[in-house]
Design a protein around this motif. Sequence first.
Motif, PDB file in Angstrom:
ATOM      1  N   GLU A  34     -24.103  -1.980 -13.270  1.00 28.14           N
ATOM      2  CA  GLU A  34     -24.210  -0.805 -12.543  1.00 28.14           C
ATOM      3  C   GLU A  34     -23.885   0.309 -13.840  1.00 28.14           C
ATOM      4  OE1 GLU A  34     -20.953  -0.471  -9.656  1.00 28.14           O
ATOM      5  OE2 GLU A  34     -21.893  -2.100  -8.121  1.00 28.14           O
ATOM      6  N   ARG A  35     -23.488  -0.294 -15.012  1.00 27.75           N
ATOM      7  CA  ARG A  35     -23.292   0.938 -16.053  1.00 27.75           C
ATOM      8  C   ARG A  35     -24.454   0.938 -16.128  1.00 27.75           C
ATOM      9  NH1 ARG A  35     -24.839   2.633 -20.172  1.00 27.75           N
ATOM     10  NH2 ARG A  35     -23.880   2.492 -22.120  1.00 27.75           N
ATOM     11  N   HIS A  36     -25.609  -0.420 -16.762  1.00 26.91           N
ATOM     12  CA  HIS A  36     -26.298   0.131 -17.081  1.00 26.91           C
ATOM     13  C   HIS A  36     -27.399   0.294 -15.949  1.00 26.91           C
ATOM     14  CE1 HIS A  36     -25.448  -1.297 -21.262  1.00 26.91           C
ATOM     15  NE2 HIS A  36     -24.617  -2.488 -19.857  1.00 26.91           N
ATOM     16  N   ASP A  37     -27.444   0.692 -15.304  1.00 28.07           N
ATOM     17  CA  ASP A  37     -28.400   0.837 -13.533  1.00 28.07           C
ATOM     18  C   ASP A  37     -29.269   0.075 -13.329  1.00 28.07           C
ATOM     19  OD1 ASP A  37     -26.911   3.755 -13.781  1.00 28.07           O
ATOM     20  OD2 ASP A  37     -28.500   4.443 -15.587  1.00 28.07           O
ATOM     21  N   ILE A  38     -28.713  -1.635 -13.140  1.00 24.10           N
ATOM     22  CA  ILE A  38     -29.386  -2.326 -13.413  1.00 24.10           C
ATOM     23  C   ILE A  38     -29.126  -2.880 -11.458  1.00 24.10           C
ATOM     24  CG2 ILE A  38     -29.863  -4.829 -13.276  1.00 24.10           C
ATOM     25  CD1 ILE A  38     -28.895  -4.199 -16.101  1.00 24.10           C
ATOM     26  N   PRO A  39     -30.401  -2.935 -10.806  1.00 24.12           N
ATOM     27  CA  PRO A  39     -29.407  -2.894  -9.416  1.00 24.12           C
ATOM     28  C   PRO A  39     -28.583  -4.528  -9.438  1.00 24.12           C
ATOM     29  CG  PRO A  39     -31.908  -2.271  -9.829  1.00 24.12           C
ATOM     30  CD  PRO A  39     -31.151  -2.476 -10.825  1.00 24.12           C
ATOM     31  N   VAL A  40     -27.777  -4.667  -8.576  1.00 22.69           N
ATOM     32  CA  VAL A  40     -27.139  -5.740  -8.397  1.00 22.69           C
ATOM     33  C   VAL A  40     -26.293  -5.666  -7.555  1.00 22.69           C
ATOM     34  CG1 VAL A  40     -25.045  -4.770  -9.505  1.00 22.69           C
ATOM     35  CG2 VAL A  40     -25.023  -7.306  -9.388  1.00 22.69           C
ATOM     36  N   VAL A  41     -26.321  -7.546  -6.625  1.00 27.72           N
ATOM     37  CA  VAL A  41     -25.699  -7.042  -4.789  1.00 27.72           C
ATOM     38  C   VAL A  41     -24.696  -8.679  -5.821  1.00 27.72           C
ATOM     39  CG1 VAL A  41     -26.870  -6.718  -3.877  1.00 27.72           C
ATOM     40  CG2 VAL A  41     -27.171  -8.778  -4.285  1.00 27.72           C
ATOM     41  N   ASN A  42     -23.794  -8.658  -5.145  1.00 26.55           N
ATOM     42  CA  ASN A  42     -22.733  -7.722  -4.759  1.00 26.55           C
ATOM     43  C   ASN A  42     -23.050  -6.523  -5.303  1.00 26.55           C
ATOM     44  OD1 ASN A  42     -22.784  -8.873  -1.470  1.00 26.55           O
ATOM     45  ND2 ASN A  42     -21.834  -9.977  -2.295  1.00 26.55           N
ATOM     46  N   SER A  43     -22.067  -5.590  -4.784  1.00 25.86           N
ATOM     47  CA  SER A  43     -21.855  -4.664  -6.284  1.00 25.86           C
ATOM     48  C   SER A  43     -20.513  -4.588  -6.671  1.00 25.86           C
ATOM     49  CB  SER A  43     -21.301  -3.278  -5.138  1.00 25.86           C
ATOM     50  OG  SER A  43     -20.759  -3.284  -4.513  1.00 25.86           O
TER      51      SER A  43
ATOM     52  N   ILE B 100     -18.328 -15.518   9.380  1.00 23.74           N
ATOM     53  CA  ILE B 100     -19.312 -15.016   9.425  1.00 23.74           C
ATOM     54  C   ILE B 100     -19.709 -14.441   8.365  1.00 23.74           C
ATOM     55  CG2 ILE B 100     -20.478 -13.429  10.934  1.00 23.74           C
ATOM     56  CD1 ILE B 100     -19.006 -14.786  12.691  1.00 23.74           C
ATOM     57  N   VAL B 101     -21.212 -15.088   8.219  1.00 23.78           N
ATOM     58  CA  VAL B 101     -22.139 -14.529   6.905  1.00 23.78           C
ATOM     59  C   VAL B 101     -23.075 -13.548   7.257  1.00 23.78           C
ATOM     60  CG1 VAL B 101     -24.021 -15.538   5.356  1.00 23.78           C
ATOM     61  CG2 VAL B 101     -21.921 -16.552   6.078  1.00 23.78           C
ATOM     62  N   ALA B 102     -22.695 -12.591   6.723  1.00 21.46           N
ATOM     63  CA  ALA B 102     -23.416 -11.163   7.387  1.00 21.46           C
ATOM     64  C   ALA B 102     -24.092 -10.949   5.659  1.00 21.46           C
ATOM     65  CB  ALA B 102     -22.345 -10.283   7.382  1.00 21.46           C
ATOM     66  N   THR B 103     -24.994  -9.809   6.236  1.00 21.60           N
ATOM     67  CA  THR B 103     -25.548  -8.837   5.504  1.00 21.60           C
ATOM     68  C   THR B 103     -25.789  -7.116   5.960  1.00 21.60           C
ATOM     69  OG1 THR B 103     -27.371  -9.391   6.476  1.00 21.60           O
ATOM     70  CG2 THR B 103     -26.923 -10.704   4.382  1.00 21.60           C
ATOM     71  N   ASP B 104     -25.057  -7.027   4.829  1.00 19.07           N
ATOM     72  CA  ASP B 104     -24.307  -4.685   4.952  1.00 19.07           C
ATOM     73  C   ASP B 104     -24.022  -5.143   6.524  1.00 19.07           C
ATOM     74  OD1 ASP B 104     -25.279  -4.327   2.503  1.00 19.07           O
ATOM     75  OD2 ASP B 104     -27.635  -3.947   2.641  1.00 19.07           O
ATOM     76  N   GLY B 105     -23.390  -5.701   7.087  1.00 21.37           N
ATOM     77  CA  GLY B 105     -21.962  -6.141   8.269  1.00 21.37           C
ATOM     78  C   GLY B 105     -23.251  -6.377   9.038  1.00 21.37           C
ATOM     79  N   VAL B 106     -24.180  -6.506   8.679  1.00 25.63           N
ATOM     80  CA  VAL B 106     -24.739  -7.433  10.076  1.00 25.63           C
ATOM     81  C   VAL B 106     -24.979  -8.944   9.874  1.00 25.63           C
ATOM     82  CG1 VAL B 106     -27.196  -7.623  11.042  1.00 25.63           C
ATOM     83  CG2 VAL B 106     -26.664  -5.592   9.739  1.00 25.63           C
TER      84      VAL B 106
ATOM     85  N   GLY C  37     -19.006  -3.734   1.298  1.00 22.40           N
ATOM     86  CA  GLY C  37     -20.260  -4.093   1.234  1.00 22.40           C
ATOM     87  C   GLY C  37     -21.053  -4.862   0.800  1.00 22.40           C
ATOM     88  N   GLY C  38     -22.587  -5.315   1.272  1.00 26.33           N
ATOM     89  CA  GLY C  38     -23.735  -6.716   0.649  1.00 26.33           C
ATOM     90  C   GLY C  38     -23.614  -8.253   1.630  1.00 26.33           C
TER      91      GLY C  38
END
Lengths: 56, 288
Positions: free
Chosen positions: B71-80, B182-188, B232-233
């Motif tokens: 995140e420091r280097h603006d690289i999109p990462v999951v999870n946050s 439960i395994v979920a992505t972004d709450g779904v 989230g994630g």
Amino acid sequence: MTDEACIVCDATVALPADVELGEIVDCLTCGSELEVTGIDPYALEEAPELEEDWGE
Amino acid sequence: MKVGVLHSRIRRDEKLLLNELRERDHAVHKLDVRDRSFSIDQAGDQFATLELVVDRCLSSSRSRYLTAWCERHDIPVVNSATTAATCADKVRTSLALSEAGIPTPRTEVAFSIDAALDIMDDLGYPCVLKPVVGSWGRLMARIESRNMAESLLEHKATLGHYEHKVFYLQEYIETEGEDLRIVATDGVPIAGMRRSSDHWITNAARGAEVASIEVDSELETLVANVDAAVGGGLLGIDLMETQDGYTVHEVNHSVEFNALNSVAPIDVPSAVVDWLESICLETTAVSS
């Protein structure tokens, strides 16, 4: 599937065809956990001991 | 999609994910975090070309630092980094769930043996003592009596890392050796399973039997709220069923889904990759 020698007991360890670098395989003879550290050629090392912060 | 996967040991879960990504012709870059260092000031060329980084580190400390580094280097990462930091620490998870009003077992934290004993007497026996960092049910203890509590706390205070002197205590909830994941992505929710064991610890990694469950609307709402609470994630949310409804006892940010995939009516790694693709599309759209 490829057969390699266990580095602990020298028994045969079967590696799956789609084996990944970093994958852990078990030696069914001595029970050692082995990490795949090379693919071409294949290389196995004893897997690192469990650390406290490992998990999900 | 050019996707980097941060990893150390490759679990069955990572292998499922890697295979699914490759089958869809994504360019997958495995990044073994043991083989490299991470400059604080520069991300380096290899990371600059990635459209998304997926953190699958087995070690929660590596996970916390490297998601923050991305995140420091603006690289999109999951999870946050927020999700990793919250879920990697049981106290922080409990605080986040409490703030969001999500039902959890009664939980108390103490920093001395005497204070911990007072809490345990109040919780009653059995009660549960957990390490603040850790997984797979390691070092969790069901405390059956005050004598046992005194011994265990003394051992932890004497032998352990400083984090073992953070006493995280919970009421014991009788579930007859069962809980839900439960395994979920972004709450779904992707899918859910019931874990059953002869042991009070019901982790699938410790041999619990698993069976698919239907995720009802109450669970859907709860999962969405948990996701929002912890950042989230892709999450594994563990719940117990009580007479008063569901109670959440753990949220996992580097979730293992191999066991769920073996019983779920849906292809779990495929659903995860669907989600990764959607994130990549979103981040690409934002940056262009």
